[in-house]
Design an enzyme around this catalytic site. Structure first.
Site: not given
Ligand code: ADE
Ligand code: ZN
Length: 347
Positions: A199, A277-278
């Site tokens: 990432e 993801d979030d």
């Molecule tokens: N925790 C929550 N979202 C994340 C992300 N994109 N990368 C690493 N840890 C995370």
């Molecule tokens: Zn993540």
């Protein structure tokens, strides 16, 4: 705009953090209910804070936000709210992360976290016919001993947990730091394994997750492009990458969606899936992620269909359930798309 094709497409979500699914309104409501002081007066102020320079600046807010979770009912409601939302996006199956260490460090008993999340996942099946799985995530900024202690604490639920993952600040915390934890997960707990890698970290982190930790799936993984041999291996072995396009743009992994490499990775033959993801933090749930890559990168309905199909072939589910979902998505195959996922060339 979400096209009817995307809205109706059956899909699995394989990369979504429960604590990252708390909507601004829920953060404010739970903070008030539990007497937690947040530096935000209302939901609008929380929304304004969703501007990030990098992964760390997001994680600071993510770890602050999750402190509003205090009681079992908070964990239940958070999980139930995500599944209720996902089913409206035609997500048929979701494998969701929880970060037990963040809750243990605040003195929340592990049973409060795990029992309530599992209860909400079970209820989502009864209520919406949607299936789900729980993944416990290591926080890579802490020592391996902390991760090992967490794994021991969740072991009583090992048959109800599907896998071990890893999140948190990637740089300077390589996957190999957790080699023992992943061995225990695989050999003692019988779990599936995955890790956030590539990432912010480079292709060497993806390689490390794949070879040292023996991960079955790579979360994000977009930086694998720096290593053509690794890309070939990922493609040949069909290792799934759970890509989160809107997250990557919000965290400046790519400057904008038009620069994202998901189309190139897909066209290079990697097994790519699309995830949120979030979602509130990054401005969209799963369908918005599908729509963004179609609009900005010109990916076709055929491409999106193939990636949604990949989400079912990459899920940790029984063969029976997988076959049911594969039959279901077959009914949504764009006309003209052949068995190889390509449109025959006319003429
Ligand atoms: N925790 C929550 N979202 C994340 C992300 N994109 N990368 C690493 N840890 C995370
Ligand atoms: Zn993540």
């Amino acid at each position: 705009m979400i096209s009817p094709f995307i809205a109706n497409l059956p899909k699995a979500e394989l990369h979504m953090h429960l604590e990252g699914s708390l909507e601004p309104e829920t953060l404010i409501k739970l903070a008030a209910r539990n007497g937690i002081r947040l530096p935000y007066a209302d939901a609008e102020a929380v929304q304004c804070a969703y501007q990030f320079d990098n992964l760390k600046s997001f994680l600071d807010l993510f770890y602050l936000g999750l402190t509003v979770l205090q009681k079992g009912s908070d964990f239940y409601e958070m999980t139930a709210a995500y599944f209720a939302r996902a089913v409206r996006e035609n997500v048929r199956h979701a494998e969701v992360f929880i970060s037990p260490q963040a809750h243990l460090r605040r003195g929340i008993p592990i049973a409060v976290v795990i029992e309530n999340v599992l209860a909400a996942i079970d209820d989502a099946r009864a209520r919406h016919g949607m299936t789900g799985g729980l993944i416990v995530g290591i926080q890579r900024q802490f020592d391996e001993s902390d991760a090992l202690a967490m794994i021991q604490l969740v072991k009583p639920w090992r048959d109800r947990i599907i896998g071990l993952g890893m999140g948190g600040p990637e740089l300077d915390n390589p996957p190999s730091k957790f080699a023992r934890a992943y061995d225990i997960a695989r050999c003692d707990c019988g779990w599936h394994t995955m890790a956030h890698a590539g990432e912010e970290g480079g292709a060497d982190y993806v390689r490390d997750a794949l070879h040292t930790l023996k991960c079955e799936r790579i979360d994000h993984g977009v930086r694998c492009e720096g290593d053509p041999d690794l890309m070939r291996e990922l493609a040949e072995r069909g290792v799934p990458l759970t890509v989160c396009p809107m997250s990557n743009c919000m965290l400046k992994v790519f400057p904008d969606m038009a620069s994202h490499n998901i189309r190139r990775l897909h066209e290079a033959g990697l097994r790519i899936t699309v995830n949120s993801d979030d979602p509130p933090y990054f401005g969209g749930y799963i369908n918005e992620n599908y729509a963004a890559i179609q609009t900005e990168l010109g990916m076709s309905d055929g491409d999106l269909w193939q990636m949604a199909r990949n989400s079912f072939t990459s899920a940790f589910i029984s063969d029976d359930l997988r076959n049911r979902y594969l039959q279901d998505i077959e009914r949504h195959r764009p006309s003209g798309l052949n068995q190889h996922g390509t449109f025959p060339i006319a003429g």
